[in-house]
Write an enzyme that holds these catalytic residues in place. Structure first.
Site, short mmCIF file in Angstrom:
data_model
loop_
_atom_site.label_atom_id
_atom_site.label_comp_id
_atom_site.label_asym_id
_atom_site.label_seq_id
_atom_site.Cartn_x
_atom_site.Cartn_y
_atom_site.Cartn_z
N ASN A 89 -22.99 76.46 35.62
CA ASN A 89 -22.49 77.83 35.52
C ASN A 89 -23.35 78.79 36.33
O ASN A 89 -22.84 79.61 37.09
CB ASN A 89 -22.44 78.26 34.05
N LYS A 114 -22.11 81.90 26.06
CA LYS A 114 -23.32 81.86 26.89
C LYS A 114 -23.02 81.42 28.32
O LYS A 114 -23.74 81.79 29.26
CB LYS A 114 -24.40 80.98 26.26
#
Length: 349
Positions: free
Chosen positions: A274, A209
């Site tokens: 991220n 993810k």
């Protein structure tokens, strides 16, 4: 007022039952480890935090704040930071590893001589080992074969956990008893913990993810809209499923908290490092400049490289991972990679 009184009563009752546990040690004084330590300290546990950085140790002990990684959050008095690993680990039954994934093997080797044989190792890191493609639980078990290993994962940004914002996660282990112990250890009325017997699926979902979140951030940085992000996330979960099932994970796990749930929060939250790194890259910064700007480890970058190697070896289709790899490591233009994704051969969903 009634709710506050109930919470105080609950906390005091938990604190009494926790007096039998000597303490809980966190290896790594980053944002998530600190947030979980604060949460458990509020339950009445004595918390040790080991870290390499002298300024982090000093700030936790003297200023009762982790200024570098979790600023503006008060750290309770029953949290203490240590420079010496032996001092932080001796006699401790529950050890939480909260370091970047690439440091797991070295950390476990350094811990080995100081651990109790029945100590339960709880990893909250997300990733796989580059080149070997091994999951973090496999690495820990290789280095610490006598100790039960539990993975804690799910949509849980440190900034929100530290503020007692309701959060739900999953624990998984090959040792069912250890998994149930950790579920009980971490559960509060603001932090709900489920168990799951699919350790492969939980670990792979949590690692991949981050790749999708980087791609979503790049899309935001370029200036694309919600349509693009929705497509990236939806097709991203399919990449997670394909590689996850190939490695032995269960499809239903990837639709749960550690797959879809974690991906949603990482792709959309302002707290996501991220997504933030991707946003900066999408605006024109280099990968190195983005990492420096974020100021913390961006797991998705290492995950992209590791899963690119793994999917090539296993011959699994992961077009988003392919495109991100070319942007990060081969210098391709992000807009052109999006164009290539959009003009691939037509197919059924």
């Amino acid at each position: 007022m009634i709710l506050q009184e109930q919470e105080l009563k609950w906390s005091l009752e938990k604190g009494k039952s926790n007096m039998t546990i000597k303490g809980i040690t966190f290896i790594g004084g980053g944002s998530f480890g600190t947030a979980l330590g604060i949460m458990l300290a509020k339950k009445g546990y004595n918390i040790n935090i080991w870290d390499r950085k002298p300024h982090v140790i000093a700030d936790i002990n003297e200023k009762k704040e982790n200024i570098k990684y979790l600023p503006n959050v008060v750290i309770p008095s029953n949290v203490k930071a240590y420079k010496g690993m032996k001092e932080a680990l001796v006699g401790i039954k529950y050890v939480v590893i909260s370091v970047p994934s690439h440091a797991i093997r070295e950390i476990c080797r350094n811990m080995k001589d100081y651990l109790k044989e029945d100590a339960i190792i709880i990893s909250v890191a997300k990733g796989i080992e580059e080149h070997s493609g091994k999951r973090l639980s496999q690495i820990i078990k290789e280095e610490l074969p006598k100790n039960p290993v539990v993975i804690l994962s799910g949509p849980s940004h440190a900034e929100e956990v530290a503020q007692d914002i309701p959060t739900t996660v999953v624990v998984t282990s090959e040792d069912v008893k250890a998994s149930l112990e950790v579920q009980n250890l971490f559960s509060t009325n603001k932090f709900r913990v489920y168990t799951n017997d699919d350790i492969i699926g939980v670990e792979i979902g949590g690692a991949v993810k981050n790749i999708i979140a980087l791609a979503a951030g790049i899309s935001d940085g370029i200036g694309y809209g919600d349509n693009t992000k929705a497509a990236l996330m939806t097709r991203g979960i399919n990449e997670i499923i394909r590689i996850g099932e190939k490695l032995g994970g269960q499809r239903e796990t990837f639709w749960g908290l550690t797959g879809m749930g974690d991906m949603i929060v990482t792709c959309t939250s302002m707290h996501s490092r991220n997504r933030r790194a991707g946003l900066l890259i999408g605006k024109g910064l280099s990968m190195e400049e983005a990492i420096e700007e974020v100021g913390m480890v961006v797991e998705g970058i290492k995950a992209c490289k590791a899963f690119y190697e793994l999917k090539e070896k296993l011959k699994v289709s992961m077009p988003i991972t392919d495109a991100l790899y070319r942007v990060l490591f081969q210098g391709e233009d992000a807009k052109y990679c999006v164009y290539e994704l959009m003009t691939r051969d037509k197919k059924d969903e």
